[in-house]
Design an enzyme around this catalytic site. Sequence first.
Site, short mmCIF file in Angstrom:
data_model
loop_
_atom_site.label_atom_id
_atom_site.label_comp_id
_atom_site.label_asym_id
_atom_site.label_seq_id
_atom_site.Cartn_x
_atom_site.Cartn_y
_atom_site.Cartn_z
N HIS A 168 0.84 -1.20 0.00
CA HIS A 168 0.00 0.00 0.00
C HIS A 168 0.87 1.26 0.00
CE1 HIS A 168 -3.39 -2.47 2.03
NE2 HIS A 168 -3.80 -2.16 0.82
N CYS A 255 -2.83 0.29 9.51
CA CYS A 255 -3.80 -0.73 9.08
C CYS A 255 -4.78 -1.11 10.17
CB CYS A 255 -3.07 -2.00 8.65
SG CYS A 255 -1.64 -1.74 7.60
N1 GLY Z 1 -2.48 -8.99 4.86
C1 GLY Z 1 -2.98 -7.71 4.59
C2 GLY Z 1 -3.34 -7.57 3.18
O1 GLY Z 1 -2.68 -8.15 2.34
O2 GLY Z 1 -4.27 -6.88 2.83
#
Ligand code: GLY
Length: 263
Positions: A168, A255
């Site tokens: 991300h 996250c």
């Molecule tokens: N394990 C977090 C994701 O890949 O979205």
Amino acid sequence: MSRSTHFSTAITRRPSASITSGLRAVDTGTPDLALMQADHDAYIATLKATGATVVELPPLEAFPDSVFVEDTALCLADGAVIMRPGAPSRLGEAAEMAPHLRALYTWVVEISGKNSFIEGGDILVTETEILVGRSARTNAEGIAELKHLVAPWGHKVREVLTPPGVLHFKTDCSLLDAETILSTKRLSASGCFVGYTVIDVPDGEEAAANTIRFNDLVLMPAGFPKTRDTLATAGFQVREIGNSECSKLDGGMSCLSLRFTPS
Ligand code: GLY
């Protein structure tokens, strides 16, 4: 106080036993659920220590990655936008989050195009704009739809690129205050933060780039002393949180929560 760093509320979700099946780019070992829960407890306690209300949702066994709630929504001062995660196994997490946001916000809208995909981890909200990194999880259609949805609230969306091979956009950066961004050198070198003050993460500690500024504190993953000292020297109040288990699933500080002040 900046609306991009100061919040009344956070939403979290307890990790589920199915976390061992969570997505990961590289298998570095099975996450230890008990240790992850202990770290999660410390994370929540730190958020609460700032005076915020923390909503603690129960585990969702059907969604192994659902502890990473940030990917399900974008929470702004004016309203919330429900995302459409690009990972097929995570798509249903957004619908699980929607009712909780509808209970707190007056305005909740949704990314709905069948070809639109966007995850909250690719979105960095600053005082003046919303940066969205196109990635393997977030596409041009998703970004275009977000732009359309938040325009009435006066937000400007700027499309940028998540570095290749990085999950991300915010895996590699975080907002520290209204003008300052912590970033990996590989991301800041792209030029996407021109106009901001950038603090580069020291070489070898790239995994420390994902922090959160939450009220007066900066929460960062434990184990990155050069980054910790750099932030402390720059005047930030740092709190280190264990992240060894979430990092096995490419997850970090941002996250684990949605952070906002509901309208
Ligand atoms: N394990 C977090 C994701 O890949 O979205």
